[in-house]
Write a protein that holds these residues in place. Structure first.
Motif, PDB file in Angstrom:
ATOM      1  N   LYS A 184      62.113  33.638   9.333  1.00  0.00           N
ATOM      2  CA  LYS A 184      60.872  34.416   9.314  1.00  0.00           C
ATOM      3  C   LYS A 184      59.639  33.540   9.555  1.00  0.00           C
ATOM      4  O   LYS A 184      58.507  34.011   9.429  1.00  0.00           O
ATOM      5  CB  LYS A 184      60.740  35.151   7.977  1.00  0.00           C
ATOM      6  N   THR A 185      59.850  32.282   9.905  1.00  0.00           N
ATOM      7  CA  THR A 185      58.741  31.369  10.179  1.00  0.00           C
ATOM      8  C   THR A 185      58.475  31.362  11.672  1.00  0.00           C
ATOM      9  O   THR A 185      59.278  30.861  12.458  1.00  0.00           O
ATOM     10  CB  THR A 185      59.078  29.949   9.687  1.00  0.00           C
ATOM     11  N   ASN A 186      57.334  31.937  12.052  1.00  0.00           N
ATOM     12  CA  ASN A 186      57.026  32.058  13.486  1.00  0.00           C
ATOM     13  C   ASN A 186      55.531  31.852  13.705  1.00  0.00           C
ATOM     14  O   ASN A 186      54.869  31.193  12.921  1.00  0.00           O
ATOM     15  CB  ASN A 186      57.500  33.415  14.010  1.00  0.00           C
ATOM     16  N   ASN A 187      55.018  32.425  14.774  1.00  0.00           N
ATOM     17  CA  ASN A 187      53.605  32.211  15.112  1.00  0.00           C
ATOM     18  C   ASN A 187      52.655  32.582  13.965  1.00  0.00           C
ATOM     19  O   ASN A 187      51.591  31.990  13.834  1.00  0.00           O
ATOM     20  CB  ASN A 187      53.248  32.970  16.388  1.00  0.00           C
ATOM     21  N   HIS A 188      53.041  33.542  13.138  1.00  0.00           N
ATOM     22  CA  HIS A 188      52.171  33.913  12.019  1.00  0.00           C
ATOM     23  C   HIS A 188      51.999  32.738  11.049  1.00  0.00           C
ATOM     24  O   HIS A 188      50.894  32.478  10.563  1.00  0.00           O
ATOM     25  CB  HIS A 188      52.743  35.116  11.282  1.00  0.00           C
ATOM     26  N   SER A 189      53.087  32.047  10.766  1.00  0.00           N
ATOM     27  CA  SER A 189      53.003  30.884   9.885  1.00  0.00           C
ATOM     28  C   SER A 189      52.146  29.791  10.500  1.00  0.00           C
ATOM     29  O   SER A 189      51.409  29.090   9.799  1.00  0.00           O
ATOM     30  CB  SER A 189      54.411  30.347   9.596  1.00  0.00           C
ATOM     31  N   TYR A 190      52.243  29.624  11.814  1.00  0.00           N
ATOM     32  CA  TYR A 190      51.450  28.587  12.476  1.00  0.00           C
ATOM     33  C   TYR A 190      49.957  28.919  12.398  1.00  0.00           C
ATOM     34  O   TYR A 190      49.127  28.039  12.179  1.00  0.00           O
ATOM     35  CB  TYR A 190      51.875  28.429  13.933  1.00  0.00           C
TER      36      TYR A 190
END
Length: 328
Positions: A184-190
């Motif tokens: 679930k770690t994707n562009n949102h986390s970045y």
């Protein structure tokens, strides 16, 4: 002697160099425009529960839902308008030095800070996303004022309450996005990490800076040998657009880390360059991230030509006019 050895082994955080932005953020600009205030919306203090524009889509979340998107745009308009208004005035002030414009900026920040805007813990994924996007704009705008020659924020009593608010928002963004599973770690986390890094420099908070570095390194570890991001490839027809979108905060973090003597370009055997190459080979759209990226590495002539053809490159959530910030 023993005390000196202890200091070397266990450095006191207060002895660390103050966090700074890249040099372009501290540059005095020619006074070429007139100052002007922007009417800002009232503080957004409601719940951060918003409909997703991909509502009802399949696992790839690649199909837009027009009704849900319209509802999202309507509900989040006050936040987006506040972002735009603040960044518009920040750049007008930087290019005019007009004290009335500065007063309007400070009043806007102070009003939202005093109201506790954007701090609701009644959220969903879209609401948490909106909070970190807004923080990216607001923290970057604040640090641009803070690091201007002449230090225009130094003698304003409202600065302390605004900085407390920005810190609270950053702390909440960390809570919102920390510890997610890799799936679930994707562009949102970045983007969350970039908003927190911008805040860390604005407030000189090493704890926030270190959290952002941690998140960047998780992102770099996700970049495959071919330069792709597995979680963005899941987005079906929108996969390439989301690779492009993921690059923006990652490049900004690498740029800000470099300004503070941390070389993130080397993480995972040059993962950021692989990701950039993956996107450049497949996407012909303008790319705001090329301004900071080509300040970190020697871009090839075709890449520079592409950057130059789309100038000026602007993005309010990355600092506004990136061509001015990173250009010659």
């Amino acid at each position: 002697m023993r005390r000196a050895i202890c200091l070397l082994l266990f450095p006191i955080s207060g002895l660390a160099s103050p966090l700074v932005p890249p040099p372009g953020f501290t540059r005095e600009l020619p006074q070429t425009v007139k100052g002007k205030c922007v009417t800002l919306p009232a503080p957004f203090t409601g719940t951060l529960q918003f409909r997703s524009k991909y509502e009802g889509s399949g696992p790839a979340r690649a199909t837009l839902n027009p009704q849900a998107e319209a509802a999202y745009q309507s509900a989040t308009k006050p936040i987006a308008d506040f972002e735009r208004g603040i960044m518009t005035m920040v750049w007008r002030y930087k290019q005019s030095g007009d004290p009335r414009t500065l007063a309007c900026i400070l009043a806007g920040y102070s009003t939202w800070a005093n109201a506790g805007a954007l701090q609701s813990t009644d959220t969903n994924h879209t609401g948490r996303s909106m909070r970190k996007w807004a923080l990216a704009t607001l923290a970057t705008g604040w640090l641009e004022l803070k690091f201007l020659p002449g230090h225009p924020l130094a003698n304003h009593h409202a600065s302390a309450e605004t900085e407390r608010w920005l810190g609270l928002l950053a702390d909440q963004v960390v809570t919102d996005w920390d510890g997610l599973p890799l799936s679930k770690t994707n562009n949102h986390s970045y983007w969350a990490a970039w908003s927190v890094m911008a805040t860390s420099v604005a407030l000189n908070r090493r704890d926030l800076f270190d959290w952002s570095l941690k998140e960047y390194r998780i992102a770099a570890s996700q970049i495959d040998p071919d330069g792709s991001l597995p979680n963005e490839k899941k987005r079906g027809s929108r996969a390439l657009a989301y690779h492009h979108y993921a690059l923006e905060p990652l490049v900004m973090m690498a740029s800000f880390a470099h300004a503070n003597r941390v070389d993130l370009m080397q993480e995972n055997e040059g993962a950021l360059a692989r990701l950039a190459g993956y996107v450049l080979k497949r996407d012909t759209a303008d790319a705001e991230w090329l301004e900071p990226y080509c300040s970190l590495t020697q871009c090839a002539r075709p890449t520079l030509a592409r950057r130059d053809a789309h100038r000026p490159l602007k993005n309010r959530r990355l600092g506004g006019d990136l061509t001015v910030l990173y250009g010659p």
